[in-house]
Design a protein around this motif. Structure first.
Motif, PDB file in Angstrom:
ATOM      1  N   SER A 165      50.685  19.396 -15.337  1.00 23.70           N
ATOM      2  CA  SER A 165      50.580  18.190 -16.161  1.00 23.70           C
ATOM      3  C   SER A 165      49.118  17.766 -16.340  1.00 23.70           C
ATOM      4  O   SER A 165      48.745  17.266 -17.410  1.00 23.70           O
TER       5      SER A 165
ATOM      6  N   ASP B  91      61.439  20.262 -17.350  1.00 23.11           N
ATOM      7  CA  ASP B  91      60.734  18.982 -17.418  1.00 23.11           C
ATOM      8  C   ASP B  91      59.327  19.253 -17.957  1.00 23.11           C
ATOM      9  O   ASP B  91      58.396  19.511 -17.204  1.00 23.11           O
TER      10      ASP B  91
ATOM     11  N   THR C  59      55.387  20.613 -25.048  1.00 28.41           N
ATOM     12  CA  THR C  59      55.309  19.280 -24.452  1.00 28.41           C
ATOM     13  C   THR C  59      56.485  18.461 -24.970  1.00 28.41           C
ATOM     14  O   THR C  59      57.183  18.891 -25.887  1.00 28.41           O
ATOM     15  N   THR C  60      56.680  17.332 -24.376  1.00 31.60           N
ATOM     16  CA  THR C  60      57.743  16.457 -24.860  1.00 31.60           C
ATOM     17  C   THR C  60      57.187  15.062 -25.062  1.00 31.60           C
ATOM     18  O   THR C  60      56.200  14.674 -24.425  1.00 31.60           O
TER      19      THR C  60
ATOM     20  N   ARG D 152      54.539  15.544 -20.380  1.00 30.64           N
ATOM     21  CA  ARG D 152      54.804  14.428 -21.297  1.00 30.64           C
ATOM     22  C   ARG D 152      53.553  14.105 -22.092  1.00 30.64           C
ATOM     23  O   ARG D 152      52.781  13.207 -21.734  1.00 30.64           O
TER      24      ARG D 152
ATOM     25  N   PRO E 184      56.138  11.509 -24.766  1.00 27.85           N
ATOM     26  CA  PRO E 184      56.075  10.718 -23.537  1.00 27.85           C
ATOM     27  C   PRO E 184      56.992   9.506 -23.561  1.00 27.85           C
ATOM     28  O   PRO E 184      57.467   9.077 -22.525  1.00 27.85           O
TER      29      PRO E 184
END
Lengths: 140, 143
Positions: free
Chosen positions: A116, B45, B135-136, B48, B138
Motif C-alpha cells: 500500500s 483487498d 487499485t480500488t 485503496r 478509497p
C-alpha cells in the motif's frame, strides 16, 4: 339451455387473451441473470507505470530521474526524497509537485514495506502530474 | 347454431413465443459467457487509491493476482513465479511488440513489497516494460 354466445363474444376473448406466461418466464430469467452477474464489489481502478530494475539490464541513465525511496526507517515505512523524509502521502505529493516533471520519477521500493505504501507513492507521483513513472524494486 | 368453420385468423397467427424464448436464451448465454473473465478474478483487498483519471484502453495480456502471503494467481489458479514467467514469455512472443504488451498486477494492499518486487523484477527481466497496478476506490478511507 346453452345457446351460442355469438361471434362477438368469442372474438373479443380471442383478441383479449394476451399470453403472459412466456413474458413472465423471460422477465424472470433476465432478473436471475442480472442478479447472478451483478458485481457488488467496488469498481477497480488502474495505476500504470514503467518497470525498471537496478541490475545490468537497466543502464545508469535510467535512474537519473528523481527518486522517491519507500523504505522502513526506525520501523516506520517512510517516503524519502534526497534528504527529505515524510510518512504522509499528502506531504509527498506536495514535495513532488515542486519538482520538474520532464525527467520523470522513479519509485524505489524496499522489500520490507507494505504494498500500500509503494502504491501510495505511485499515486502521489501521478497526482503531482508526473507522466513518466517507474517502479524500481530495491533489492538489498 | 353456428356451423361456420373456425376463424381463419387462427391459422394465420404466427406464434412468435418460442422464437422469442430462444433468442432471449441466446442473448443471456452470450452475455453470461462474456462476463466470465471478470468473474474469475480472485477476491483481493486492493490498495485503496483512486488510480489514474485517464481511461486506459489497452487490454492487459496477463492479469496476475498477488495474495497477502505472496502467492500468485492467474485466472483464479495458484501459480508459481516460474509458471508466471513462462506464461508471460508465451504471451510476449505473441504480442505485436513489447511496447504494446501490458501486464496487470492486482496486489493485496497489506502484502509485503518483497513479493511485488520479486514479481516485477522477473517481469522486467523478461522484457516487460509496461504494467499497471490494480487499485480500488478509497471511498474516503485513507491508508
Amino acid at each position: 339451455m346453452k345457446l351460442s354466445l355469438g361471434d362477438d363474444h368469442r372474438r373479443t376473448s380471442r383478441i383479449g387473451q394476451l399470453p403472459m406466461t412466456p413474458m413472465i418466464d423471460v422477465v424472470f430469467l433476465l432478473l436471475v441473470f442480472f442478479l447472478v452477474t451483478a458485481n457488488f464489489s467496488a469498481p477497480e481502478n488502474k495505476l500504470s507505470s514503467a518497470l525498471q530494475t537496478e541490475r545490468a539490464s537497466a543502464s545508469a541513465s535510467d535512474l537519473q530521474p528523481q527518486i522517491v525511496e519507500v523504505r522502513r526507517e526506525s520501523g516506520v515505512p517512510t517516503f524519502v526524497i534526497g534528504e527529505l523524509r515524510t510518512t504522509s502521502r499528502d506531504e509527498l505529493a506536495a514535495l513532488l509537485r515542486q519538482l520538474p516533471k520532464e525527467p520523470g520519477v522513479a519509485v524505489r521500493v524496499a522489500d520490507d514495506v507494505p504494498v500500500s505504501m509503494a502504491v501510495a507513492a505511485m499515486q502521489a507521483a501521478a497526482d503531482a502530474g508526473f507522466e513518466k513513472r517507474s517502479y524500481v524494486p530495491a533489492k538489498d | 347454431m353456428n356451423f361456420a368453420p373456425p376463424a381463419k385468423t387462427r391459422f394465420k397467427i404466427f406464434d412468435m413465443t418460442p422464437m422469442i424464448d430462444v433468442v432471449f436464451q441466446l442473448i443471456i448465454f452470450f452475455m453470461f459467457t462474456s462476463q466470465l473473465g471478470e468473474l474469475t478474478r480472485t477476491d483481493i483487498d486492493l490498495p485503496r487509491e483512486k488510480g489514474e483519471q485517464s481511461i486506459l484502453t489497452d487490454k492487459p495480456a496477463v492479469v496476475i493476482d498477488l495474495q497477502l502471503n505472496g502467492s500468485l494467481f492467474v485466472d483464479s489458479k495458484p501459480v508459481s513465479l516460474d509458471q508466471v514467467a513462462r506464461l508471460v514469455r508465451t504471451e510476449l512472443d505473441r504480442a505485436e511488440s513489447p511496447e504494446t504488451f501490458l501486464v496487470h498486477v492486482r496486489p493485496d494492499r497489506n502484502a509485503m513489497a518483497v513479493h511485488l518486487n520479486d514479481l516485477t523484477e522477473r517481469l522486467a527481466e523478461l522484457g516487460v516494460r509496461r504494467w499497471k497496478i490494480g487499485t480500488t476506490d478509497p471511498g474516503g478511507v485513507g491508508p
